[in-house]
Design a protein around this motif. Structure first.
Motif, PDB file in Angstrom:
ATOM      1  N   ASN A  74      49.054 -39.596 -11.580  1.00 46.23           N
ATOM      2  CA  ASN A  74      47.909 -38.759 -11.265  1.00 46.23           C
ATOM      3  C   ASN A  74      47.117 -39.316 -10.085  1.00 46.23           C
ATOM      4  N   ASN A  75      47.820 -39.691  -9.012  1.00 37.85           N
ATOM      5  CA  ASN A  75      47.162 -40.178  -7.801  1.00 37.85           C
ATOM      6  C   ASN A  75      48.068 -39.951  -6.595  1.00 37.85           C
ATOM      7  N   PHE A  76      47.581 -40.387  -5.438  1.00 35.33           N
ATOM      8  CA  PHE A  76      48.318 -40.181  -4.191  1.00 35.33           C
ATOM      9  C   PHE A  76      49.260 -41.338  -3.862  1.00 35.33           C
ATOM     10  N   ASN A  77      49.501 -42.208  -4.831  1.00 38.29           N
ATOM     11  CA  ASN A  77      50.263 -43.423  -4.582  1.00 38.29           C
ATOM     12  C   ASN A  77      51.606 -43.144  -3.915  1.00 38.29           C
ATOM     13  N   LYS A  78      52.363 -42.204  -4.469  1.00 38.97           N
ATOM     14  CA  LYS A  78      53.715 -41.960  -3.959  1.00 38.97           C
ATOM     15  C   LYS A  78      53.727 -41.278  -2.595  1.00 38.97           C
ATOM     16  N   LEU A  79      52.586 -40.754  -2.172  1.00 41.60           N
ATOM     17  CA  LEU A  79      52.517 -40.134  -0.852  1.00 41.60           C
ATOM     18  C   LEU A  79      52.256 -41.159   0.244  1.00 41.60           C
ATOM     19  N   GLY A  80      51.885 -42.375  -0.151  1.00 40.84           N
ATOM     20  CA  GLY A  80      51.756 -43.461   0.814  1.00 40.84           C
ATOM     21  C   GLY A  80      50.376 -43.615   1.427  1.00 40.84           C
ATOM     22  N   ASN A  81      50.184 -44.756   2.074  1.00 41.01           N
ATOM     23  CA  ASN A  81      48.904 -45.096   2.708  1.00 41.01           C
ATOM     24  C   ASN A  81      48.543 -44.146   3.842  1.00 41.01           C
ATOM     25  N   GLN A  82      49.542 -43.777   4.645  1.00 37.94           N
ATOM     26  CA  GLN A  82      49.253 -42.928   5.806  1.00 37.94           C
ATOM     27  C   GLN A  82      48.741 -41.552   5.382  1.00 37.94           C
ATOM     28  N   PHE A  83      49.291 -41.026   4.300  1.00 41.84           N
ATOM     29  CA  PHE A  83      48.806 -39.755   3.768  1.00 41.84           C
ATOM     30  C   PHE A  83      47.337 -39.888   3.366  1.00 41.84           C
ATOM     31  N   GLN A  84      47.008 -40.970   2.667  1.00 41.65           N
ATOM     32  CA  GLN A  84      45.639 -41.167   2.194  1.00 41.65           C
ATOM     33  C   GLN A  84      44.673 -41.387   3.355  1.00 41.65           C
ATOM     34  N   GLN A  85      45.116 -42.131   4.369  1.00 36.72           N
ATOM     35  CA  GLN A  85      44.281 -42.309   5.557  1.00 36.72           C
ATOM     36  C   GLN A  85      44.042 -40.968   6.260  1.00 36.72           C
ATOM     37  N   SER A  86      45.115 -40.188   6.406  1.00 37.10           N
ATOM     38  CA  SER A  86      45.010 -38.888   7.069  1.00 37.10           C
ATOM     39  C   SER A  86      44.076 -37.952   6.309  1.00 37.10           C
ATOM     40  N   LEU A  87      44.119 -38.020   4.976  1.00 38.28           N
ATOM     41  CA  LEU A  87      43.261 -37.169   4.156  1.00 38.28           C
ATOM     42  C   LEU A  87      41.790 -37.517   4.356  1.00 38.28           C
ATOM     43  N   ILE A  88      41.470 -38.811   4.306  1.00 39.79           N
ATOM     44  CA  ILE A  88      40.077 -39.235   4.511  1.00 39.79           C
ATOM     45  C   ILE A  88      39.604 -38.846   5.899  1.00 39.79           C
ATOM     46  N   LYS A  89      40.471 -39.015   6.892  1.00 44.16           N
ATOM     47  CA  LYS A  89      40.138 -38.628   8.269  1.00 44.16           C
ATOM     48  C   LYS A  89      39.861 -37.127   8.362  1.00 44.16           C
ATOM     49  N   SER A  90      40.681 -36.328   7.683  1.00 47.06           N
ATOM     50  CA  SER A  90      40.499 -34.873   7.700  1.00 47.06           C
ATOM     51  C   SER A  90      39.169 -34.477   7.061  1.00 47.06           C
ATOM     52  N   ILE A  91      38.802 -35.147   5.982  1.00 47.86           N
ATOM     53  CA  ILE A  91      37.549 -34.842   5.284  1.00 47.86           C
ATOM     54  C   ILE A  91      36.348 -35.127   6.186  1.00 47.86           C
ATOM     55  N   ILE A  92      36.396 -36.257   6.905  1.00 44.33           N
ATOM     56  CA  ILE A  92      35.274 -36.646   7.766  1.00 44.33           C
ATOM     57  C   ILE A  92      35.210 -35.778   9.016  1.00 44.33           C
ATOM     58  N   GLU A  93      36.358 -35.505   9.632  1.00 44.43           N
ATOM     59  CA  GLU A  93      36.373 -34.819  10.922  1.00 44.43           C
ATOM     60  C   GLU A  93      36.390 -33.296  10.806  1.00 44.43           C
ATOM     61  N   ASP A  94      36.715 -32.791   9.624  1.00 46.59           N
ATOM     62  CA  ASP A  94      36.678 -31.346   9.391  1.00 46.59           C
ATOM     63  C   ASP A  94      35.742 -31.083   8.206  1.00 46.59           C
ATOM     64  N   PRO A  95      34.426 -31.093   8.456  1.00 44.70           N
ATOM     65  CA  PRO A  95      33.442 -30.963   7.371  1.00 44.70           C
ATOM     66  C   PRO A  95      33.632 -29.734   6.492  1.00 44.70           C
ATOM     67  N   LYS A  96      34.113 -28.627   7.083  1.00 45.08           N
ATOM     68  CA  LYS A  96      34.332 -27.418   6.284  1.00 45.08           C
ATOM     69  C   LYS A  96      35.385 -27.687   5.209  1.00 45.08           C
TER      70      LYS A  96
END
Length: 463
Positions: free
Chosen positions: A4-26
């Motif tokens: 029940n986490n993003f573990n299997k999607l890897g670090n780069q996926f999680q980094q990209s997700l956080i970046k998307s949240i910050i840079e795309d406020p909508k």
């Protein structure tokens, strides 16, 4: 993802997700209510996501990088090692460039996962109600499931027509970027605006690069910042196309002698050093291997250097590949590419002109229409404006073409400019007389009838 986490999607996926949240406020506002920091497997990721959630709950706004760094500094003042770890992590996310995953894929996958986890939690609560025999709570169960299904859905685009009645009648703040083709600009109310996507359809060898270069050249001459991305031409060829417009001399002539070179360079310097001249960046990218995500990262890089473009030229969209999934499969087809361009257009507040190859029917067509577009029809659905170019062999020889405004969300469309000047050598395009597509079809029919009558008279000896 069995866990029940993003573990299997890897670090780069999680980094990209956080970046998307910050840079795309909508997008951040949509996912934050269903996102749990425990979905991340890295302590710094969890901590940063928690900062974002708490800040959003308090201020109703996604924090930017500066705010997050300040919060880290405050929280870790007594633990500098932890502060350095978290600060390095957020900087790494901010500077993330080479992402193998498509941004759209990351956003969609994360949103679906979070919605699914939220639904699972709700179903567990429903299970407790059912097991307790609370059959009278059927409507409550229904409400719980409906609410769970609606979580993560944005309501920013919902407007009551009775609210703020006068706003729709206020002066249009749209800033059009002229194409440099007067008859076309009149129909487009000045040109293509920021946040609008324009497309050119034409068969091979007709002039897609010519008209796109004309658009780029006009915009930079008017003081706009322009990025021109191309795949098939060499950089020197694109440069010489622009030099042709500025000097009035064709590409071949420019390099015939040193005297010619000096003349062209003097004209180019005269234009590019004028106070009203904008900026034009040329970017050669690899055909069939470049994704919209990579184009977006190029633009973000330019933004970080103080260059925020007004107009993006993509020559042409068929050379752009769709973003790929985690395991390298093709995520979606051409429809996803043009939707990603449309999203980028809105997100970065850009005007975007691109082109698409016509199919076999377009080669002999008198007027190229949407159904003459090669590949997916979805490419046409996303465009605000569609222009087509058709040329017969005779027109190629005479340096003319039939240019048609096939679609326009901006104003009038269905307008054909028949036999207008279209000189690929000198990049000169002049549309003056116009007619509707119906009028064009009627005229062609009348011409056909007239020719048939003349042939009949000749074969029967009638004067």
């Amino acid at each position: 993802m069995t866990d029940n986490n993003f573990n299997k999607l890897g670090n780069q996926f999680q980094q990209s997700l956080i970046k998307s949240i910050i840079e795309d406020p909508k997008y951040g506002d949509q996912i934050i209510e269903v996102l749990d920091s425990k979905y991340f497997d890295n302590s710094s990721f969890k901590y940063i996501v928690q900062i974002i959630k708490e800040h959003t709950e308090t201020y109703r706004k996604i924090p930017n990088y500066v705010t997050i760094k300040q919060k880290i500094s405050e929280d870790t003042s007594s633990n500098p090692l932890a502060g350095k770890l978290h600060t390095d992590t957020i900087r790494e996310i901010e500077n993330l460039e080479e992402v193998t995953l498509g941004a759209t894929y990351v956003k969609d996958t994360a949103m679906n996962f979070c919605k699914q986890q939220n639904l699972v939690k709700t179903l567990k609560k429903v299970d407790v109600i059912v097991n307790n025999g609370e059959f009278q709570n059927y409507e409550k169960i229904q409400e719980m499931i409906v609410e769970a299904m609606q979580v993560g859905t944005s309501d920013d685009d919902i407007v009551d027509i009775s609210d703020d009645l006068e706003s729709a009648l206020e002066k249009d703040t749209r800033t059009p970027i002229a194409t440099g083709i007067s008859g076309l600009d009149e129909l487009l109310r000045g040109g293509l605006g920021h946040g609008e996507l324009g497309m050119v359809i034409a068969p091979t060898g007709v002039g897609k690069s010519t008209i796109l270069t004309k658009f780029a050249n006009t915009a930079v001459n008017l003081g706009f910042k322009v990025v021109q991305i191309f795949f098939e031409d060499r950089e020197s060829e694109i440069r010489k196309k622009h030099y042709t417009i500025w000097s009035g001399k064709p590409s071949g002539w420019q390099t015939e002698s040193q005297e010619n070179k000096d003349y062209v360079l003097s004209k180019v310097r005269e234009v590019t050093t004028s106070p009203n001249f904008g900026q034009l960046k040329l970017i050669k990218m690899e055909s069939d291997r470049t994704t919209v995500g990579e184009i977006r990262r190029k633009l973000r890089k330019l933004e970080s250097q103080g260059f925020s473009p007004d107009l993006l030229i993509i020559d042409y969209i068929d050379c752009v590949s769709s973003d790929r999934g985690v395991f390298g499969e093709e995520w979606k087809g051409e429809g996803s590419v043009i939707r990603a361009v449309e999203s980028m257009c809105s997100e970065l507040n850009l005007a975007v002109w691109t082109a698409s190859q016509g199919n076999r029917n377009s080669i002999s067509a008198d007027v190229v229409n949407i159904d003459d577009m090669g590949g997916s029809i979805k490419k046409a659905q996303s465009a605000h404006v569609i222009i087509s170019i058709a040329k017969s062999l005779e027109q190629k020889e005479n340096k003319t073409a039939n240019v048609t405004l096939v679609k326009s969300r901006i104003g009038r469309d269905g307008v054909n400019f028949a036999n207008c000047k279209f000189d690929n050598e000198y990049l000169e395009i002049d549309v003056t007389e116009q007619e509707t597509l119906l009028g064009h079809q009627t005229r062609r029919k009348e011409e056909g009838t007239k020719r048939a009558a003349e042939i009949y008279k000749r074969t029967h000896g009638i004067q």
